[in-house]
Design a protein around this motif. Structure first.
Motif, PDB file in Angstrom:
ATOM      1  N   VAL A 104       0.840  -1.204   0.000  1.00  0.00           N
ATOM      2  CA  VAL A 104       0.000   0.000   0.000  1.00  0.00           C
ATOM      3  C   VAL A 104       0.873   1.251   0.000  1.00  0.00           C
ATOM      4  O   VAL A 104       0.612   2.209  -0.737  1.00  0.00           O
ATOM      5  CB  VAL A 104      -0.948  -0.002   1.220  1.00  0.00           C
ATOM      6  N   GLN A 105       1.918   1.253   0.814  1.00  0.00           N
ATOM      7  CA  GLN A 105       2.796   2.429   0.891  1.00  0.00           C
ATOM      8  C   GLN A 105       3.531   2.675  -0.421  1.00  0.00           C
ATOM      9  O   GLN A 105       3.830   3.823  -0.762  1.00  0.00           O
ATOM     10  CB  GLN A 105       3.789   2.249   2.044  1.00  0.00           C
ATOM     11  N   LYS A 106       3.810   1.605  -1.168  1.00  0.00           N
ATOM     12  CA  LYS A 106       4.446   1.788  -2.477  1.00  0.00           C
ATOM     13  C   LYS A 106       3.527   2.533  -3.431  1.00  0.00           C
ATOM     14  O   LYS A 106       3.985   3.309  -4.269  1.00  0.00           O
ATOM     15  CB  LYS A 106       4.827   0.428  -3.063  1.00  0.00           C
ATOM     16  N   ILE A 107       2.231   2.263  -3.306  1.00  0.00           N
ATOM     17  CA  ILE A 107       1.268   2.938  -4.182  1.00  0.00           C
ATOM     18  C   ILE A 107       0.988   4.353  -3.684  1.00  0.00           C
ATOM     19  O   ILE A 107       1.036   5.311  -4.447  1.00  0.00           O
ATOM     20  CB  ILE A 107      -0.036   2.118  -4.278  1.00  0.00           C
ATOM     21  N   ASP A 108       0.664   4.482  -2.384  1.00  0.00           N
ATOM     22  CA  ASP A 108       0.384   5.798  -1.802  1.00  0.00           C
ATOM     23  C   ASP A 108       0.515   5.689  -0.280  1.00  0.00           C
ATOM     24  O   ASP A 108      -0.345   5.082   0.377  1.00  0.00           O
ATOM     25  CB  ASP A 108      -1.020   6.273  -2.170  1.00  0.00           C
ATOM     26  N   PRO A 109       1.577   6.253   0.292  1.00  0.00           N
ATOM     27  CA  PRO A 109       1.793   6.140   1.744  1.00  0.00           C
ATOM     28  C   PRO A 109       0.758   6.892   2.575  1.00  0.00           C
ATOM     29  O   PRO A 109       0.701   6.697   3.799  1.00  0.00           O
ATOM     30  CB  PRO A 109       3.187   6.746   1.947  1.00  0.00           C
ATOM     31  N   ARG A 110      -0.082   7.716   1.959  1.00  0.00           N
ATOM     32  CA  ARG A 110      -1.093   8.453   2.723  1.00  0.00           C
ATOM     33  C   ARG A 110      -2.286   7.582   3.102  1.00  0.00           C
ATOM     34  O   ARG A 110      -3.047   7.934   4.012  1.00  0.00           O
ATOM     35  CB  ARG A 110      -1.599   9.643   1.902  1.00  0.00           C
ATOM     36  N   ILE A 111      -2.483   6.489   2.404  1.00  0.00           N
ATOM     37  CA  ILE A 111      -3.675   5.667   2.621  1.00  0.00           C
ATOM     38  C   ILE A 111      -3.491   4.801   3.861  1.00  0.00           C
ATOM     39  O   ILE A 111      -2.599   3.945   3.903  1.00  0.00           O
ATOM     40  CB  ILE A 111      -3.965   4.784   1.394  1.00  0.00           C
ATOM     41  N   PRO A 112      -4.320   4.995   4.896  1.00  0.00           N
ATOM     42  CA  PRO A 112      -4.175   4.201   6.116  1.00  0.00           C
ATOM     43  C   PRO A 112      -4.878   2.851   6.016  1.00  0.00           C
ATOM     44  O   PRO A 112      -5.917   2.727   5.351  1.00  0.00           O
ATOM     45  CB  PRO A 112      -4.830   5.076   7.180  1.00  0.00           C
ATOM     46  N   LEU A 113      -4.312   1.841   6.666  1.00  0.00           N
ATOM     47  CA  LEU A 113      -4.957   0.541   6.798  1.00  0.00           C
ATOM     48  C   LEU A 113      -5.822   0.574   8.053  1.00  0.00           C
ATOM     49  O   LEU A 113      -5.440   1.146   9.080  1.00  0.00           O
ATOM     50  CB  LEU A 113      -3.933  -0.580   6.909  1.00  0.00           C
ATOM     51  N   SER A 114      -6.973  -0.031   7.991  1.00  0.00           N
ATOM     52  CA  SER A 114      -7.855  -0.066   9.164  1.00  0.00           C
ATOM     53  C   SER A 114      -8.571  -1.404   9.235  1.00  0.00           C
ATOM     54  O   SER A 114      -8.616  -2.160   8.265  1.00  0.00           O
ATOM     55  CB  SER A 114      -8.875   1.078   9.108  1.00  0.00           C
ATOM     56  N   SER A 115      -9.137  -1.680  10.398  1.00  0.00           N
ATOM     57  CA  SER A 115      -9.923  -2.909  10.627  1.00  0.00           C
ATOM     58  C   SER A 115      -9.167  -4.143  10.150  1.00  0.00           C
ATOM     59  O   SER A 115      -9.714  -4.986   9.418  1.00  0.00           O
ATOM     60  CB  SER A 115     -11.282  -2.820   9.922  1.00  0.00           C
TER      61      SER A 115
END
Length: 820
Positions: free
Chosen positions: A665-676
């Motif tokens: 996910v961080q490789k694509i966009d580090p701003r996107i948080p993982l949740s649940s």
């Protein structure tokens, strides 16, 4: 007062004088009172506990009711505005809806949950911030203009280290700066009961926070809950009548946007907080309280028997005191004081037991995407008062009958020294003891039957085929729109992350879905019309639940496709719209026909035909107890993808993939948080938590009931043996064999037990219908339960009778004949 102190001191001396009886009585009461307090605390948490706001008894929840849909929990924003501005019976009516937001700063990004609320929300609730202010009137007028936020006390402490200068600073939510205007008090967690919410933003910011266009202007978008405060002197019925009048005017003004006949229901805040689940909550709570109430009655019967046995040894004392001029009422008061001492001690230890049980119950709370209030089941003031009242009532219940009988001996035989036989009403007293044993066995059987049914229900829930295979699946929720992605960018992100995750070592399949099976939410679309079908005037049509999924969804969850194909690259935006239906929907719309190739329309004015390309096996979608429901799946490429959950099936430990997925996910966009982040097994705790808790507590309470009944029966038979020692000696002296004595004593106890079993069996059959609403996949008249439980209770009763009976066979006839 002086007399009471005397009674208290004497009562303490008598309890110390008979430590064995006192300890057993206190333990029995502690079990009964502790179980009642613990269950009451949980019922209180779900149903009775008010919101921590001033005058919570004046708060109500309002719902719209339609003849075709029943109670509608949510309303549209334009309808809310009309209700708010036109009503004359409410001090105020506020709107609320849950949203999630990505909070960004120098720390790691995370997803937090909060509410968008109308500008009068805090005013209606009368909640004052501990710092700063709440929303102003002009912040509730223009969509997207008021980027302000009130922070929850928990978030303020956790994320901002309780910064005393936080008010006036700016935080970033979903990529946009918001001014912090206030901090909520620590007692206020929000109006989604049981959840710890982190922020509140104006309703005017919903389209930015939730990325839901037009929801502030559309009367078709039902997405908000309403909470209101009654004006002084206005009843709920009056409020409902007045609000229904507004609804009827809206029905006439907007006939194309509202269902004719829509009216308004007004409930207490507690009754309305769970919506459609309130009835199940109340039924389950009533059953739980009834079960623990029976346990307390068993404990009281047990203690009453113990006190009757002890009263037999105090006949001479009672006779002497009466002969010296003491009144019967004075003796009853003394004996009741001793009983109340036992009940207060039992209540104290029961409170400790309840504290432990409620902490255990907190561990049953399922894994959820939200933060649960940490002290949800905690004992509060209401629970403490409940414990005190139950303790005192128990003292009266089990103490009155022994006190009444023990205070009425025959004086002449007592003063002659014949303490064992010179008692008025001896036959009645024995009958009372026997009746108490029958009552214990009866109530124990009812508790055990309930326990057996709940255990079978939970076992059936564990083994139930939900229509998919959850083992080995990791779930990670992602919402790129929280950081500014539009719909097409979000879909592209999900395609990328699915491809990357599918290539990780040990991954068998990966896909995305808008909803997880057996979750706490659902989507529905309608009216669904078959090709060539028209909607009858005034009919709402079919509203059917659906899910938005990516290619590979059925392979990942191992949901069998009965016919047709899965979604693939052919099902892109602009191509023929397609869906996959479940068997139930296919049978409902096209009975005895092949559904593949059939077409449907969503909405009465729709000209966009949707083709069925597959039929999937029918599963469970919201709850394990639901009947088979129609359901369909839409491809992500052809529907909005607001927030999706990545589902990954692996041959390894699912938890070991979290780090690798985070890196991708961080490789694509580090701003996107993982949740649940959770495994499917953890997710299913939501569907299983009710049956699991019911089965565990039912098993524990069943064991307690069985133990108390066995002790009660044993104590009665031990007393009978002590009273019949001389008789047994004479019988043995005249030639009776040990087996004859054994049969004589044991049969007396078993007669009592069997009477209790028969009465309990009949009561259990009568109560079975009540249990049917909370059982999963098990008949309330389950044959195995109704056979095994009485047999188990009979065996335990036989053992409880056998031990005193064997002791009776060891009586030495010569000693017995010299006994008196």
């Amino acid at each position: 007062m002086h007399t009471f102190v005397q009674d208290l001191r004497y009562g303490i001396r008598m309890l110390v004088k008979s430590p064995g009886v006192s300890i057993v009585a206190v333990l029995a009461l502690a079990l009964g009172i502790g179980a009642n307090t613990a269950i009451f605390s949980s019922v209180n948490a779900f149903i009775f506990r008010p919101l921590p706001v001033p005058e919570p008894d004046q708060l109500v929840r309002t719902f719209e009711i339609t003849d075709d849909r029943g109670t509608a929990e949510e309303i549209s924003y334009p309808d809310f505005v009309d209700y708010r501005d036109q009503n004359t019976v409410l001090e105020g009516i506020a709107a609320e809806s849950m949203v999630q937001a990505a909070i960004s700063d120098q720390k790691q990004n995370e997803v937090i949950w909060g509410q968008v609320v109308s500008g009068n929300y805090f005013d209606v609730l009368r909640v004052k911030p501990i710092m700063g202010r709440t929303f102003a009137a002009d912040e509730d007028k223009t969509p997207g203009a008021a980027a302000v936020v009130v922070l929850g006390h928990g978030l303020w402490q956790r994320r901002f280290a309780a910064d005393p200068n936080i008010v006036g600073k700016t935080i970033e939510l979903n990529g946009r700066p918001y001014d912090v205007i206030g901090i909520a008090p620590p007692s206020f967690k929000g109006t989604k009961f049981g959840l710890l919410l982190d922020f509140w933003a104006p309703m005017m910011m919903v389209e930015e926070l939730d990325h839901s266009p037009h929801v502030l202007t559309s009367r078709h978008s039902h997405w908000m809950n309403a909470i209101a405060r009654l004006k002084p002197g206005v009843s709920r019925d009056q409020a409902a009548a007045a609000m229904t009048g507004i609804a009827q005017r809206l029905n006439q003004t907007y006939p194309n946007d509202r269902t004719s006949g829509t009216r308004v229901k007004v409930t207490t805040e507690q009754d309305g907080r769970w919506g459609d689940a309130s009835l199940v909550m109340k039924s389950g709570s009533a059953i739980a309280m009834a079960i623990v109430g029976l346990i307390l009655l068993i404990a009281c019967a047990n203690v009453a028997n113990l006190l009757l046995a002890r009263a037999a040894s105090r006949r001479k004392e009672m006779g002497v005191r009466l002969a010296l001029g003491a009144s019967r009422s004075r003796l009853i008061r003394q004996l009741l004081t001793e009983g109340l001492l036992l009940s207060v001690l039992g209540g104290g230890f029961g409170l400790l037991l309840a504290y432990w049980v409620t902490a255990l119950m907190q561990g049953f709370i399922p894994v959820m995407p939200y933060t649960i209030v940490s002290d949800f089941f905690a004992l509060d003031t209401r629970a403490l008062w409940f414990t005190l009242v139950v303790s005192l009532l128990s003292g009266v219940v089990f103490g009155l009958a022994p006190a009444w009988h023990a205070s009425n001996p025959q004086l002449v035989p007592i003063l002659k020294g014949d303490a064992n036989t010179g008692v008025k009403g001896k036959r009645r007293r024995l009958t009372l003891r026997h009746s108490l044993v029958v009552a214990q066995v009866t109530m124990s059987l009812v508790v055990l039957v309930c326990g057996g049914l709940f255990i079978k229900s939970f076992r059936h829930a564990l083994l139930m085929d939900a229509g998919f295979t959850g083992k080995g699946i990791l779930l990670v929720s992602l919402n790129p729109q929280l950081v500014g992605y539009d719909d097409e960018q979000a879909k592209n992100f999900f395609r990328q992350i699915t491809d990357r995750v599918a290539g990780l070592p040990g991954v068998e399949a990966a896909s995305v879905a808008g909803l997880i099976p057996l979750g706490d939410s659902s989507n529905s679309n309608g009216p669904i019309l078959k090709e060539g079908e028209t909607l009858a005037p005034g009919s709402p049509g079919r509203n059917i639940m659906y899910n938005v999924v990516g290619p590979g969804h059925f392979k990942t969850l191992q949901i069998p496709l009965i016919s047709g194909r899965d979604f693939d690259d052919r099902d892109r935006k602009g191509a023929q719209r397609v869906i996959i239906v479940n068997e139930r929907m296919a049978q409902m719309l096209w009975p005895e026909e092949n559904a593949i190739g059939k077409r449907v329309f969503i909405g009465t004015g729709s000209r966009d035909a949707i083709e069925v390309i597959g039929v999937a096996r029918t599963g469970k979608y919201r709850t394990l107890a639901e009947d088979p429901k129609p359901y369909f799946y839409s491809p992500m490429a052809q529907r909005a993808a607001t927030g999706m959950t990545v589902m990954v099936r692996t041959t390894n430990d699912p938890g070991s993939l979290v780090g690798a997925i985070r890196k991708e996910v961080q490789k694509i966009d580090p701003r996107i948080p993982l949740s649940s982040i959770k495994t499917m097994t953890e997710h299913l705790t939501w569907a299983l938590w009710g049956p699991n808790m019911a089965a565990t507590l039912a098993l524990a309470f069943g064991v307690v009931a069985l133990l108390l009944s066995a002790v009660g029966l044993y104590s009665v038979m031990a007393y009978v043996v002590s009273q019949r020692t001389r008789e047994v000696g004479i019988r043995m002296a005249l030639g009776a064999q040990r087996r004859d004595v054994l049969r004589l004593i044991a049969s007396q106890g078993m007669r009592l037990a069997l009477i209790g079993v028969l009465i309990g069996f009949a009561l259990s059959l009568a109560l079975a219908r009540v249990l049917s609403s909370v059982l999963i996949g098990v008949s309330a008249y389950d044959l195995t339960t109704f056979v095994v439980v009485p047999l188990l209770l009979a065996v335990v009763a036989f053992i409880a009778c056998l031990i005193p009976a064997r002791r009776a066979t060891k009586v030495n006839p010569l000693v017995a004949l010299r006994y008196e």
